[in-house]
Design an enzyme around this catalytic site. Structure first.
Site, PDB file in Angstrom:
ATOM      1  N   HIS A  83       0.834  -1.202   0.000  1.00 50.88           N
ATOM      2  CA  HIS A  83       0.000   0.000   0.000  1.00 50.88           C
ATOM      3  C   HIS A  83       0.871   1.255   0.000  1.00 50.88           C
ATOM      4  O   HIS A  83       0.692   2.152  -0.839  1.00 50.88           O
ATOM      5  CB  HIS A  83      -0.904  -0.031   1.231  1.00 50.88           C
ATOM      6  CG  HIS A  83      -1.820   1.147   1.360  1.00 50.88           C
ATOM      7  ND1 HIS A  83      -3.174   1.061   1.099  1.00 50.88           N
ATOM      8  CD2 HIS A  83      -1.600   2.442   1.734  1.00 50.88           C
ATOM      9  CE1 HIS A  83      -3.734   2.247   1.295  1.00 50.88           C
ATOM     10  NE2 HIS A  83      -2.796   3.084   1.697  1.00 50.88           N
ATOM     11  N   GLU A  84       1.803   1.323   0.934  1.00 54.83           N
ATOM     12  CA  GLU A  84       2.631   2.519   1.047  1.00 54.83           C
ATOM     13  C   GLU A  84       3.616   2.636  -0.111  1.00 54.83           C
ATOM     14  O   GLU A  84       3.865   3.734  -0.619  1.00 54.83           O
ATOM     15  CB  GLU A  84       3.380   2.516   2.383  1.00 54.83           C
ATOM     16  CG  GLU A  84       2.492   2.499   3.615  1.00 54.83           C
ATOM     17  CD  GLU A  84       1.573   3.713   3.702  1.00 54.83           C
ATOM     18  OE1 GLU A  84       1.881   4.753   3.106  1.00 54.83           O
ATOM     19  OE2 GLU A  84       0.538   3.607   4.371  1.00 54.83           O
TER      20      GLU A  84
ATOM     21  N   HIS B 195       1.932   4.220  -3.104  1.00 56.14           N
ATOM     22  CA  HIS B 195       1.856   5.688  -3.022  1.00 56.14           C
ATOM     23  C   HIS B 195       3.157   6.316  -3.514  1.00 56.14           C
ATOM     24  O   HIS B 195       3.147   7.248  -4.329  1.00 56.14           O
ATOM     25  CB  HIS B 195       1.603   6.121  -1.576  1.00 56.14           C
ATOM     26  CG  HIS B 195       0.213   5.895  -1.085  1.00 56.14           C
ATOM     27  ND1 HIS B 195      -0.904   6.274  -1.787  1.00 56.14           N
ATOM     28  CD2 HIS B 195      -0.246   5.352   0.077  1.00 56.14           C
ATOM     29  CE1 HIS B 195      -1.989   5.963  -1.104  1.00 56.14           C
ATOM     30  NE2 HIS B 195      -1.623   5.400   0.033  1.00 56.14           N
TER      31      HIS B 195
END
Length: 272
Positions: free
Chosen positions: A25-26, A29
Site C-alpha cells: 500500500h505505502e 503511493h
C-alpha cells in the site's frame, strides 16, 4: 478461553497479511508519486517491499497489539486498528498537483484490491487442489487450516484496508480523491477539516453505543461484502467470516468466535 498458543497463532495469521498489505500500500503511493514527478519517497527509500521501511512503532505495533488484547479481554472479540508510517509526498513537485495527488492516493487502495484478488486466487487454487485430489492424497488438516485461514484473513485485511482508506475523510486516501473533485473554494474548506479527521474516525468507531466497531463497522462491512463479488474463493471467505457474524447479529448473540477477528487496519494519519 484461548490458550497462549492459539492466541499466538491468531496473531501470526493476522501479522503476515497485514505486513504485506501495508508494505505494498505505502510503496504504491511512493511509486506513483515518483512517476508523477515527486521523487521524495524514492529518495527516502520508501518505494520498497521491505516492511521495516513502512512500520510505525506506535501505529503498526504498539496500538494494534494493545487494541487486540484489550478488545479480546473486554469484548471477547479481537479487532485491529492502526496505521503505517505515511509516505511523504511533496505536492509542489507533482506535474499536476491537484489530480496527481488523487492518483497517488488511489494507488494504495487500488493495490490492496489487487492483493485481495491474489489471496483469493491462492485460496481458490487450494479449493481446486483439494477437490481434484479427493481422497487420493491426505493433506494434513493443520496445514490446510493454516493455509485457508491465512488466505481468508489476507483477503479481508486488504478489502477492509481498501474500504477504510476510501472513506472520504481527510487524511484518508478517499479524502484526497474527494478534494481533487471539489471546486477549489470547497476543497480549501474541506482541507481545514483534516486536523479533526482522527476524531471523526474515532467517533464513527465508538458510536452509537460506545463500543467498537460502531458506525465505522456498519460502513465498512457492506463495502467489503460488495467487493467480495470480484474475489476468487469468496464463498469460503463469507463462510469463514461474514456469514457467522451475520448469524450472530440476527440472533442477538455475542460476536463470532475469538479466532475470527474484526479487522479495521491501517489508518493513515497524514498526507498520502
Amino acid at each position: 478461553m484461548e490458550s497462549v498458543s492459539q492466541t499466538l497463532l491468531t496473531i501470526l495469521l493476522i501479522a503476515v497479511p497485514v505486513l504485506f498489505a501495508i508494505t505494498v500500500h505505502e510503496a504504491a503511493h511512493g511509486w506513483v508519486a515518483n512517476r508523477r514527478g515527486d521523487p521524495t519517497a524514492a529518495m527516502l527509500g520508501r518505494v520498497t517491499f521491505n516492511p521495516f521501511k513502512h512500520i510505525d512503532p506506535v501505529g503498526t505495533l504498539l496500538v494494534p497489539l494493545l487494541i487486540f488484547f484489550s478488545s479480546k479481554t473486554l469484548l471477547g472479540v479481537p479487532f485491529l486498528f492502526g496505521w503505517a508510517k505515511p509516505v511523504p509526498v511533496n505536492w509542489r513537485l507533482l506535474r499536476n498537483p491537484r489530480w496527481d495527488m488523487a492518483l497517488v492516493a488511489v494507488a494504495g487502495p487500488g493495490v490492496n484490491l489487487l492483493m485481495a484478488i491474489a489471496w483469493g486466487l491462492a485460496l481458490q487454487l487450494m479449493i481446486w487442489l483439494v477437490i481434484g485430489l479427493d481422497a487420493s492424497v491426505d493433506i494434513p488438516s493443520a496445514l490446510l487450516y493454516f493455509y485457508v485461514e491465512l488466505c481468508v484473513i489476507g483477503v479481508l485485511i486488504n478489502l477492509f484496508l481498501m474500504a477504510l482508506n476510501l472513506i472520504p475523510v481527510l487524511p484518508l486516501d478517499g479524502g484526497r480523491v474527494l478534494s481533487a473533485f471539489l471546486p477549489r473554494p470547497l476543497a480549501r474548506g474541506f482541507a481545514r477539516l483534516e486536523p479533526y479527521g482522527l476524531l471523526i474516525l474515532v467517533a464513527l468507531l465508538m458510536l452509537p453505543n460506545g463500543q467498537p466497531p460502531g458506525v465505522l463497522g456498519a460502513i465498512l462491512r457492506p463495502a467489503v461484502n460488495g467487493a467480495l463479488f470480484v474475489i476468487p474463493g469468496s464463498e469460503l471467505v463469507r463462510e469463514r467470516f461474514l456469514a457467522p457474524q451475520a448469524d450472530s447479529a440476527a440472533h442477538e448473540q455475542a460476536p463470532p468466535a475469538s479466532d475470527q477477528p474484526l479487522i479495521l487496519p491501517s489508518l493513515r494519519l497524514t498526507k498520502a
